[in-house]
Design a protein around this motif. Structure first.
Motif, short mmCIF file in Angstrom:
data_model
loop_
_atom_site.label_atom_id
_atom_site.label_comp_id
_atom_site.label_asym_id
_atom_site.label_seq_id
_atom_site.Cartn_x
_atom_site.Cartn_y
_atom_site.Cartn_z
N GLU A 91 0.93 -1.10 0.01
CA GLU A 91 0.05 0.20 0.05
C GLU A 91 0.48 1.22 -0.34
O GLU A 91 1.87 1.02 0.39
N ARG A 131 -9.98 -2.53 -0.53
CA ARG A 131 -8.67 -1.66 0.65
C ARG A 131 -8.88 -0.38 0.80
O ARG A 131 -8.00 0.49 1.73
N HIS A 135 -8.86 1.99 3.57
CA HIS A 135 -7.29 3.06 4.01
C HIS A 135 -7.50 4.73 3.60
O HIS A 135 -7.47 5.52 4.86
#
Ligand code: NI
Length: 168
Positions: A91, A131, A135
């Protein structure tokens, strides 16, 4: 509309718990437009309002920014209501340039949110969308992806982070 530039690691706004949106008015619509311009200029897949210096619970995700027919998701006051699975992947973050690390996230999340018309709707995300949702929701809670890295990895990134903080 304007590309306001991305606030970088070290800016205190990134560590604040952002305020909920109480009314979807012209001010909020302007913030959303500024976020969209800034997101597309930055070539990211998601942005949170604190990343343009606004401490409000607004995030935008576009997992397919080059495909105009896929509309960006404008997500106001999101709440994660369901999670399942776990997956660890690389990430990064527009506010922390050139830093990447493996972060464990839920594989699937369901988020309740308001859209720009004030409708309460659910978004289900898997893979990249799941994701990105986690985030960006972290961002409006003052959390960054580096907080999820191991202590060792954080230690190794110390100098790089200090340089970003000092604007180098
Ligand atoms: Ni980020």
């Amino acid at each position: 509309m304007a590309n306001l530039g991305i606030t970088k690691y070290g800016n205190p706004v990134l560590r604040k718990v952002a305020e909920p949106v109480t009314e979807i008015n012209d001010e909020i619509k302007k913030i959303v437009n500024d976020m969209l311009d800034t997101l597309y200029a930055s070539e990211g897949v998601g942005i949170a309002a604190p990343q343009i210096g606004v401490s409000k619970r607004i995030i935008i995700i576009d997992t397919n920014p080059t495909e105009a027919s896929v509309k960006p998701l404008v997500i106001i006051n999101p709440e994660i209501v369901e999670v399942s699975g776990e997956i660890k992947e690389q990430e990064g973050c527009l506010s922390i340039p050139d830093v990447r690390g493996e972060v464990k996230r839920y594989e699937r999340v369901v988020v309740e949110r308001l859209d720009l018309d004030g409708n309460k709707i659910r978004v289900e995300g898997t893979d990249l969308l799941a994701r990105a949702l986690q985030h960006e929701i972290d961002h409006i809670n003052g959390k960054l992806f580096i907080d999820h890295l191991s202590k060792l990895k954080q230690q190794l990134l110390k100098n790089q982070l200090r340089k970003i903080e000092q604007g180098q």
